[in-house]
Design a protein around this motif. Structure first.
Motif, PDB file in Angstrom:
ATOM      1  N   THR A  49       0.838  -1.203   0.000  1.00 22.60           N
ATOM      2  CA  THR A  49       0.000   0.000   0.000  1.00 22.60           C
ATOM      3  C   THR A  49       0.872   1.251   0.000  1.00 22.60           C
ATOM      4  OG1 THR A  49      -1.779  -1.148   1.147  1.00 22.60           O
ATOM      5  CG2 THR A  49      -1.789   1.251   1.279  1.00 22.60           C
ATOM      6  N   VAL A  52       2.506   1.682  -3.468  1.00 22.68           N
ATOM      7  CA  VAL A  52       1.545   2.233  -4.438  1.00 22.68           C
ATOM      8  C   VAL A  52       1.414   3.738  -4.233  1.00 22.68           C
ATOM      9  CG1 VAL A  52      -0.910   2.276  -5.073  1.00 22.68           C
ATOM     10  CG2 VAL A  52       0.274   0.092  -4.812  1.00 22.68           C
ATOM     11  N   ARG A  53       1.329   4.163  -2.964  1.00 22.35           N
ATOM     12  CA  ARG A  53       1.217   5.590  -2.665  1.00 22.35           C
ATOM     13  C   ARG A  53       2.474   6.353  -3.091  1.00 22.35           C
ATOM     14  NH1 ARG A  53      -0.306   5.383   2.476  1.00 22.35           N
ATOM     15  NH2 ARG A  53       1.756   5.676   3.355  1.00 22.35           N
ATOM     16  N   GLU A  55       4.483   5.549  -5.489  1.00 24.60           N
ATOM     17  CA  GLU A  55       4.447   5.611  -6.952  1.00 24.60           C
ATOM     18  C   GLU A  55       3.448   6.667  -7.418  1.00 24.60           C
ATOM     19  OE1 GLU A  55       3.778   2.602 -10.758  1.00 24.60           O
ATOM     20  OE2 GLU A  55       3.683   1.789  -8.729  1.00 24.60           O
ATOM     21  N   LYS A  56       2.274   6.674  -6.824  1.00 28.71           N
ATOM     22  CA  LYS A  56       1.232   7.644  -7.183  1.00 28.71           C
ATOM     23  C   LYS A  56       1.698   9.075  -6.935  1.00 28.71           C
ATOM     24  CE  LYS A  56      -3.464   8.992  -6.021  1.00 28.71           C
ATOM     25  NZ  LYS A  56      -4.579   8.799  -5.102  1.00 28.71           N
ATOM     26  N   ASN A  57       2.434   9.270  -5.845  1.00 25.74           N
ATOM     27  CA  ASN A  57       2.936  10.605  -5.495  1.00 25.74           C
ATOM     28  C   ASN A  57       4.243  10.952  -6.200  1.00 25.74           C
ATOM     29  OD1 ASN A  57       0.758  11.146  -3.799  1.00 25.74           O
ATOM     30  ND2 ASN A  57       1.764  10.242  -2.034  1.00 25.74           N
ATOM     31  N   GLU A  58       4.649  10.088  -7.116  1.00 27.01           N
ATOM     32  CA  GLU A  58       5.848  10.298  -7.950  1.00 27.01           C
ATOM     33  C   GLU A  58       7.110  10.518  -7.126  1.00 27.01           C
ATOM     34  OE1 GLU A  58       4.775  13.397 -10.720  1.00 27.01           O
ATOM     35  OE2 GLU A  58       3.337  12.094 -11.743  1.00 27.01           O
TER      36      GLU A  58
END
Length: 107
Positions: A49, A52-53, A55-58
């Motif tokens: 989790t 993923v966060r 990655e999402k937040n670059e």
């Protein structure tokens, strides 16, 4: 030592960033290493989790590699934004432990 899940939630992102920066860059490896360090109750899903966060937040660059079994494996590397976030995490951590030490001395 068993640590409250609530207490861990506040620091796990920084801990995962640190592990990635140290070259441990695959989700399962991160979980395994943290368990070996004493984070016994850490669920593998918790680490994923966070990944993923990130990655999402670059904050990480992701490379996918073929796996012998199952889906492609993701390998993570901190980018400049991730390194900045990690530095900020350690700055906040240092501040917190210093203030906690001061509080403890007051007792």
């Amino acid at each position: 030592m068993r640590i409250s899940t609530e207490l861990l939630k506040g620091v796990l992102e920084g801990v995962v960033l640190h592990q990635i920066d140290a070259g441990i860059n695959y989700g399962y490896e991160i979980t395994k290493t943290l368990r070996e360090l004493g984070f016994d109750d850490l669920a593998e899903g918790t680490v994923y989790t966070i990944l993923v966060r990130l990655e999402k937040n670059e904050l990480v660059n992701v490379e996918k590699h073929k796996s012998e079994k199952g889906p492609m494996k993701k390998f993570y590397q901190l980018n400049d934004a991730g390194k900045t976030r990690l530095t900020l995490f350690w700055t906040h951590w240092d501040f917190l432990i210093n203030k906690m030490a001061e509080l403890r001395k007051e007792d």
